[in-house]
Design an enzyme around this catalytic site. Structure first.
Site, PDB file in Angstrom:
ATOM      1  CG  HIS A  18     -43.521 -33.150  21.269  1.00  0.00           C
ATOM      2  ND1 HIS A  18     -42.401 -33.248  20.481  1.00  0.00           N
ATOM      3  CD2 HIS A  18     -43.408 -31.980  21.932  1.00  0.00           C
ATOM      4  CE1 HIS A  18     -41.665 -32.166  20.641  1.00  0.00           C
ATOM      5  NE2 HIS A  18     -42.238 -31.392  21.530  1.00  0.00           N
ATOM      6  CG  HIS A  21     -39.602 -34.298  23.735  1.00  0.00           C
ATOM      7  ND1 HIS A  21     -40.939 -34.035  23.952  1.00  0.00           N
ATOM      8  CD2 HIS A  21     -38.950 -33.157  24.028  1.00  0.00           C
ATOM      9  CE1 HIS A  21     -41.074 -32.791  24.374  1.00  0.00           C
ATOM     10  NE2 HIS A  21     -39.888 -32.233  24.422  1.00  0.00           N
ATOM     11  CB  CYS A 125     -39.574 -15.132  24.892  1.00  0.00           C
ATOM     12  SG  CYS A 125     -40.671 -16.522  24.467  1.00  0.00           S
ATOM     13  CB  CYS A 128     -37.171 -18.588  24.701  1.00  0.00           C
ATOM     14  SG  CYS A 128     -37.846 -18.696  23.053  1.00  0.00           S
ATOM     15  CB  CYS A 142     -40.609 -15.123  20.741  1.00  0.00           C
ATOM     16  SG  CYS A 142     -39.639 -16.639  20.837  1.00  0.00           S
ATOM     17  CG  HIS A 145     -42.261 -19.663  21.990  1.00  0.00           C
ATOM     18  ND1 HIS A 145     -40.961 -19.494  22.390  1.00  0.00           N
ATOM     19  CD2 HIS A 145     -42.631 -20.892  22.400  1.00  0.00           C
ATOM     20  CE1 HIS A 145     -40.561 -20.574  23.037  1.00  0.00           C
ATOM     21  NE2 HIS A 145     -41.544 -21.447  23.048  1.00  0.00           N
ATOM     22  CE  LYS A 303     -42.869 -23.875  16.874  1.00  0.00           C
ATOM     23  NZ  LYS A 303     -42.375 -22.548  17.085  1.00  0.00           N
ATOM     24  CE  LYS A 306     -41.861 -28.695  25.370  1.00  0.00           C
ATOM     25  NZ  LYS A 306     -41.236 -29.245  26.545  1.00  0.00           N
TER      26      LYS A 306
HETATM   27 ZN   LIG Z   1     -39.864 -17.755  22.775  1.00  0.00          ZN
END
Ligand SMILES: [Zn+2]
Length: 503
Positions: A18, A21, A125, A128, A142, A145, A303, A306
């Site tokens: 995306h 990156h 998580c 992560c 988290c 996330h 946000k 992904k």
């Molecule tokens: Zn996380």
């Protein structure tokens, strides 16, 4: 010649790339091109983190085999090099690259004095791929996330991070390991001062679905993906391999006196500025010299997930960098990322902003300038650039913008400030357009001396813009330079260097 080694982080390939990156890749590319232009020898490395547990889960959700799924997404990341005009020298894929696994195994063995096995229960998580202490969670979730971590209890290998607080602190405060911006440096010092707990560096092989690199001497465990991934910065240089490959590349880019610069996002700061340097110290290696940290992008106020923020149902995401570059050009995508993303603080990407910025500054500002100047030199002087002449009245600000641009760019890039750096180049175009309106060359057409001085200064401005733009917009810089370089003594006929994007 200084050897300068520049790396981006290697992203998980649980989805296609995306726009976030693209930010890091373009920033690294600018630094690589800038240093090459200064005469440094440069190695610019990017890659993909194939061995993440997250990839395994995403492949399962997509109903594909892990290998096929990982290959497909990793290919999309590799293709960004062409789409965004990146000067990547080396692209490492941790699951496929033959250099990686032996390097990780050698790294593991070199750290063995700081590795031990123990039973561990913690909050994990998967997004992560890390354990969190309860105090690090936000309302039990988290911080990255917003998901609830799962309770995991297992026997793992641990790395004795706790031993390295003092040497890490010393490396950072002495400036040997430079972390920019300063706020991130202070954040790292805060983490160190808050106490460093040993961290788990392996996972049971069965939980990882057999994916990943087995722990040397303990095949029931695979190397924790972060330990695995961080090693890419040296495995790609031949670390852990026998023979000349290691001697040449590793000594030149890592063990020598040059620069070793990592670019990364704020979410992985702890891994890069605490865990990774400690791993290097434990294995008897040099530290990076610089860690440059960028903040995050949002896309249309949301946000970036992904799974493709804003993607039309069933279609490719409208925030895929390769698709954006195909539609609007690599120059426009790069310019937005460099001009609008601040050194500190998040930025919001929209296609409308990309188009507005490109049309305003590239097509109308810079492109129009080059076109007008080349056209005027053609019309009034038959394409011959006038001989050097003193700066004409009203041209002092433009002259200063031209002369100072190189230093301003250098200072800004040394501080990892891409907005400041591009502002120095933009100032040339901005001042030149202002100067044209002031000097009104068309009204001077008959009074020879002054018109020559005006056209000479404007030709200098266009050439300087083409030259200074090289690290930022290599494609456009080449087009501008072609327009401003006499062929058989005369400038070529004017042709647009940027197309207008708005419809
Ligand atoms: Zn996380």
């Amino acid at each position: 010649m200084t050897a300068t080694y520049i790396t981006t982080t290697i992203p998980y390939v649980n989805a296609r790339p995306h726009i976030g990156h693209a930010l890091e890749l373009v920033q690294a590319d600018v630094l690589a091109r800038y240093h090459r232009g200064r005469g440094d020898t440069v190695r610019f490395q990017a890659g993909t983190d194939d061995n993440a547990l997250k990839n395994v889960l995403a492949a399962g959700a997509a109903g594909l085999g892990v290998r096929e799924f990982v290959d497909r997404n990793a290919e999309a990341f590799g293709a960004l090099g062409g789409a965004l005009s990146l000067s990547v020298d080396d692209f490492i894929r941790t699951s496929r690259d033959p250099r990686h696994r032996p390097g990780v195994e050698a790294f593991w063995r070199a750290c063995s004095g700081d590795l031990y096995r123990r039973q561990y229960t913690g909050l994990y998580c998967t997004g992560c791929e890390q354990f969190y202490r309860p105090a690090e969670l936000r309302d039990g979730r988290c911080p990255e996330h917003g998901t609830e971590p799962e309770q995991v209890s297992e026997e793992n290998w641990f790395f004795r991070l706790s031993r390295y607080a003092a040497p890490l602190r010393e490396a950072i405060t002495s400036g040997r390991l430079r972390i920019e911006p300063a706020g991130r440096r202070n954040e790292v010092l805060g983490l160190i001062d808050g106490g460093l707990a040993d961290f788990s560096v392996s996972r049971p092989a069965d939980r990882a679905g057999g994916w990943g690199i087995p722990v040397p001497g303990d095949p029931a465990q695979v190397v924790y993906v972060w330990f695995d991934a961080l090693c890419n910065y040296v495995t790609a240089l031949g670390y852990g391999q026998e023979g000349p490959a290691r001697d040449e590349a590793y000594r030149r880019w890592w063990a020598g006196a040059g620069n070793r610069v990592h670019l990364l996002g704020k979410g992985v700061l702890r891994f890069h500025a605490v865990c990774w340097p400690a791993m290097l110290l434990a294995s008897g290696q040099q530290l990076p010299t610089g860690i440059f940290v960028h903040d995050y992008l949002t896309a249309a106020g949301r946000k970036i997930s992904k799974s493709g923020a804003g993607s039309p149902a069933g279609g490719p995401s409208s925030f895929e960098p390769a698709a954006l570059a195909a539609e609007y050009g690599a120059d426009a995508v790069r310019w937005w990322l460099l001009r609008e993303v601040p050194r500190v603080g998040d930025a919001d990407f929209t296609v409308a902003r990309l188009v507005a910025r490109a049309d305003d500054e590239l097509a109308n500002g810079l492109g129009n300038l080059v076109n007008r100047v080349v056209a005027m030199i053609g019309r009034y002087r038959g394409g011959l650039i006038p001989a050097p002449a003193p700066v004409p009245p009203g041209g002092a600000d433009l002259d200063a913008a031209i002369r100072l641009a190189g230093d301003r760019v250098g200072t800004a890039l040394a501080g990892f400030d891409f907005r400041q750096a591009t502002a120095a180049v933009w100032a040339i175009a901005d001042e030149a357009n202002r100067f044209i309106n002031h000097a009104r060359p068309w009204a001077l057409a008959d009074s020879g001396g002054q018109l020559d001085a005006v056209l000479y200064l404007l030709a200098r401005a266009c050439s300087a813009a083409g030259r200074e733009l090289v690290p930022f917009l290599p494609d456009a810089a080449a087009r501008i330079t072609r327009q401003c370089t006499p062929h058989d003594g005369r400038l070529p006929a004017p042709s647009p260097v940027f197309r207008r994007l708005a419809r």
